[in-house]
Motif scaffolding. Structure first.
Motif, PDB file in Angstrom:
ATOM      1  N   GLY A   1       0.939  -1.119  -0.033  1.00  0.00           N
ATOM      2  CA  GLY A   1       0.239  -0.126  -0.145  1.00  0.00           C
ATOM      3  C   GLY A   1       1.202   1.113  -0.385  1.00  0.00           C
ATOM      4  N   GLY A   2       2.617   0.940  -0.452  1.00  0.00           N
ATOM      5  CA  GLY A   2       3.477   2.136   0.278  1.00  0.00           C
ATOM      6  C   GLY A   2       3.420   2.841   0.855  1.00  0.00           C
ATOM      7  N   TYR A   3       3.243   1.837   2.654  1.00  0.00           N
ATOM      8  CA  TYR A   3       3.789   2.016   3.932  1.00  0.00           C
ATOM      9  C   TYR A   3       4.491   1.053   3.969  1.00  0.00           C
ATOM     10  N   SER A   4       5.422   1.474   4.840  1.00  0.00           N
ATOM     11  CA  SER A   4       6.390   0.445   5.633  1.00  0.00           C
ATOM     12  C   SER A   4       6.188   0.079   6.556  1.00  0.00           C
ATOM     13  N   ARG A   5       6.541  -1.095   7.378  1.00  0.00           N
ATOM     14  CA  ARG A   5       5.622  -2.024   8.753  1.00  0.00           C
ATOM     15  C   ARG A   5       5.813  -1.211   9.885  1.00  0.00           C
ATOM     16  N   ASP A   6       7.061  -0.470  10.113  1.00  0.00           N
ATOM     17  CA  ASP A   6       6.954   0.609  10.967  1.00  0.00           C
ATOM     18  C   ASP A   6       5.018   1.140  11.189  1.00  0.00           C
ATOM     19  N   PHE A   7       4.947   1.514  10.185  1.00  0.00           N
ATOM     20  CA  PHE A   7       3.255   2.353   9.529  1.00  0.00           C
ATOM     21  C   PHE A   7       2.723   1.859  10.077  1.00  0.00           C
ATOM     22  N   TRP A   8       2.331   0.779   9.540  1.00  0.00           N
ATOM     23  CA  TRP A   8       0.773  -0.269   9.601  1.00  0.00           C
ATOM     24  C   TRP A   8       0.981  -1.208  11.022  1.00  0.00           C
ATOM     25  N   THR A   9       2.283  -1.156  11.740  1.00  0.00           N
ATOM     26  CA  THR A   9       2.412  -2.005  13.086  1.00  0.00           C
ATOM     27  C   THR A   9       2.592  -0.476  14.389  1.00  0.00           C
ATOM     28  N   GLY A  10       2.703   0.052  13.717  1.00  0.00           N
ATOM     29  CA  GLY A  10       1.882   1.497  14.755  1.00  0.00           C
ATOM     30  C   GLY A  10       0.488   2.112  14.617  1.00  0.00           C
ATOM     31  N   GLN A  11       0.155   1.452  13.093  1.00  0.00           N
ATOM     32  CA  GLN A  11      -1.426   2.055  13.490  1.00  0.00           C
ATOM     33  C   GLN A  11      -2.620   1.193  14.188  1.00  0.00           C
ATOM     34  N   PHE A  12      -2.137  -0.252  13.769  1.00  0.00           N
ATOM     35  CA  PHE A  12      -2.829  -1.081  14.678  1.00  0.00           C
ATOM     36  C   PHE A  12      -2.884  -1.428  16.421  1.00  0.00           C
ATOM     37  N   ARG A  13      -1.719  -1.167  16.666  1.00  0.00           N
ATOM     38  CA  ARG A  13      -1.237  -1.323  17.581  1.00  0.00           C
ATOM     39  C   ARG A  13      -1.686   0.437  18.539  1.00  0.00           C
ATOM     40  N   PHE A  14      -2.123   0.856  18.054  1.00  0.00           N
ATOM     41  CA  PHE A  14      -2.732   2.584  18.414  1.00  0.00           C
ATOM     42  C   PHE A  14      -4.042   1.782  18.445  1.00  0.00           C
ATOM     43  N   TYR A  15      -4.561   1.448  17.683  1.00  0.00           N
ATOM     44  CA  TYR A  15      -5.907   0.919  17.836  1.00  0.00           C
ATOM     45  C   TYR A  15      -6.515   0.231  19.051  1.00  0.00           C
ATOM     46  N   HIS A  16      -5.446  -1.236  18.830  1.00  0.00           N
ATOM     47  CA  HIS A  16      -5.777  -1.558  20.259  1.00  0.00           C
ATOM     48  C   HIS A  16      -5.482  -1.421  20.961  1.00  0.00           C
ATOM     49  N   ARG A  17      -4.817  -0.649  21.493  1.00  0.00           N
ATOM     50  CA  ARG A  17      -4.488   0.459  22.597  1.00  0.00           C
ATOM     51  C   ARG A  17      -5.329   0.839  22.983  1.00  0.00           C
ATOM     52  N   THR A  18      -5.862   1.604  22.350  1.00  0.00           N
ATOM     53  CA  THR A  18      -6.934   2.630  23.377  1.00  0.00           C
ATOM     54  C   THR A  18      -8.136   1.366  22.878  1.00  0.00           C
ATOM     55  N   LEU A  19      -8.284   0.834  21.917  1.00  0.00           N
ATOM     56  CA  LEU A  19      -9.983   0.475  21.964  1.00  0.00           C
ATOM     57  C   LEU A  19      -9.745  -0.845  23.704  1.00  0.00           C
ATOM     58  N   GLU A  20      -8.339  -1.041  24.102  1.00  0.00           N
ATOM     59  CA  GLU A  20      -8.056  -2.298  25.451  1.00  0.00           C
ATOM     60  C   GLU A  20      -8.562  -0.861  26.181  1.00  0.00           C
ATOM     61  N   GLU A  21      -7.955   0.053  26.732  1.00  0.00           N
ATOM     62  CA  GLU A  21      -8.467   1.404  27.240  1.00  0.00           C
ATOM     63  C   GLU A  21      -9.264   1.575  27.442  1.00  0.00           C
ATOM     64  N   LEU A  22     -10.680   2.089  26.717  1.00  0.00           N
ATOM     65  CA  LEU A  22     -11.800   2.089  26.576  1.00  0.00           C
ATOM     66  C   LEU A  22     -12.729   1.252  27.518  1.00  0.00           C
ATOM     67  N   LYS A  23     -12.280   0.131  26.628  1.00  0.00           N
ATOM     68  CA  LYS A  23     -12.858  -1.530  27.590  1.00  0.00           C
ATOM     69  C   LYS A  23     -12.488  -1.676  28.944  1.00  0.00           C
ATOM     70  N   ARG A  24     -11.126  -0.778  29.427  1.00  0.00           N
ATOM     71  CA  ARG A  24     -11.436  -0.755  30.707  1.00  0.00           C
ATOM     72  C   ARG A  24     -12.045   0.112  31.481  1.00  0.00           C
ATOM     73  N   LEU A  25     -12.234   1.257  30.980  1.00  0.00           N
ATOM     74  CA  LEU A  25     -12.325   2.363  31.301  1.00  0.00           C
ATOM     75  C   LEU A  25     -14.546   2.252  31.530  1.00  0.00           C
ATOM     76  N   ASN A  26     -14.487   1.189  30.410  1.00  0.00           N
ATOM     77  CA  ASN A  26     -16.312   1.014  29.825  1.00  0.00           C
ATOM     78  C   ASN A  26     -16.704   0.405  31.554  1.00  0.00           C
ATOM     79  N   ALA A  27     -15.449  -0.857  32.089  1.00  0.00           N
ATOM     80  CA  ALA A  27     -15.861  -1.342  32.917  1.00  0.00           C
ATOM     81  C   ALA A  27     -15.743  -1.061  34.434  1.00  0.00           C
ATOM     82  N   LYS A  28     -14.612  -0.022  34.603  1.00  0.00           N
ATOM     83  CA  LYS A  28     -14.681   0.219  35.844  1.00  0.00           C
ATOM     84  C   LYS A  28     -15.884   1.525  35.657  1.00  0.00           C
ATOM     85  N   TYR A  29     -16.765   2.047  34.524  1.00  0.00           N
ATOM     86  CA  TYR A  29     -17.927   2.656  34.758  1.00  0.00           C
ATOM     87  C   TYR A  29     -19.241   2.076  34.633  1.00  0.00           C
TER      88      TYR A  29
END
Length: 215
Positions: free
Chosen positions: A146-174
């Motif tokens: 897609g014209g992007y490096s491995r670092d770009f793709w892994t960074g994008q996926f890591r960001f979404y996975h990490r954000t969702l984990e954080e949100l789910k933790r917060l959701n459980a707290k609420y």
């Protein structure tokens, strides 16, 4: 043997900066019409706009607007998140940029963070008052799907996975606290990020991104 042809380096886009106390600022154009000076912060996950700027852009925030938690020393602030059609700095423009609506203590209109900057390799030169943005997207090749490096793709996926984990933790707290209104807002945000992740998966599949780059 045929000499291998190295792909040309992408041309950098120079964007003027100016210093205000310890901060570096640049002029940005939002949705093609509202111009503001933003702090440049390569360490911030998101671009921020203040409430006044959001108002001028005609953005309305309600109970359905996704929110992201900003953690302070004593509290969690659920900050509205909206998507801007276009953000431009100098000649560099990015489309569909997620921004948080949050008033900065400095009174500045906003902050240019990684929801814009992560599309570029950023080289800051405060001495000469400029930053150079090198687009990360290049020619598609087997090692740059897609014209992007491995670092770009892994960074994008890591960001979404990490954000969702954080949100789910917060959701459980609420959920535990029985805080229904905050739970609804976080639930909307989880749904938003899950859709974003699905879209990223779709793009990655089309580009032939290896499975182990998507973890």
């Amino acid at each position: 043997s045929v000499p291998s042809v190295k792909a040309p380096e992408p041309t950098g886009i120079e964007v003027p900066l100016f210093r205000k106390h310890e901060l570096l600022l640049t002029e940005v154009t939002l949705n093609g019409r509202v111009k503001r000076y933003f702090i440049v912060d390569t360490g911030a996950s998101f671009t921020l706009i203040n409430r006044q700027t959001a108002k001028e852009l005609g953005i309305t925030v309600d109970g359905q607007t996704p929110v992201l938690p900003i953690f302070t020393a004593s509290d969690v602030i659920l900050t509205p998140m909206v998507n801007l059609r276009a953000v431009r700095a100098g000649e560099a423009e990015a489309e569909n940029v997620d921004v948080l609506i949050h008033d900065l203590p400095s009174g500045t209109s906003g902050l240019l963070g990684n929801s814009f900057l992560n599309r570029y390799k950023v080289v800051l030169d405060s001495v000469h008052g400029k930053m150079t943005l090198y687009p990360l997207k290049g020619e598609a090749s087997p090692d740059r799907p897609g014209g992007y490096s491995r670092d770009f793709w892994t960074g994008q996926f890591r960001f979404y996975h990490r954000t969702l984990e954080e949100l789910k933790r917060l959701n459980a707290k609420y959920q535990k606290q029985g805080n229904r209104s905050e739970q609804t807002r976080i639930h909307n945000t989880i749904r938003y990020f899950e859709n974003q992740l699905d879209e990223l998966e779709r793009k990655a599949s089309l580009a032939g991104v290896p499975r182990h780059w998507r973890e």
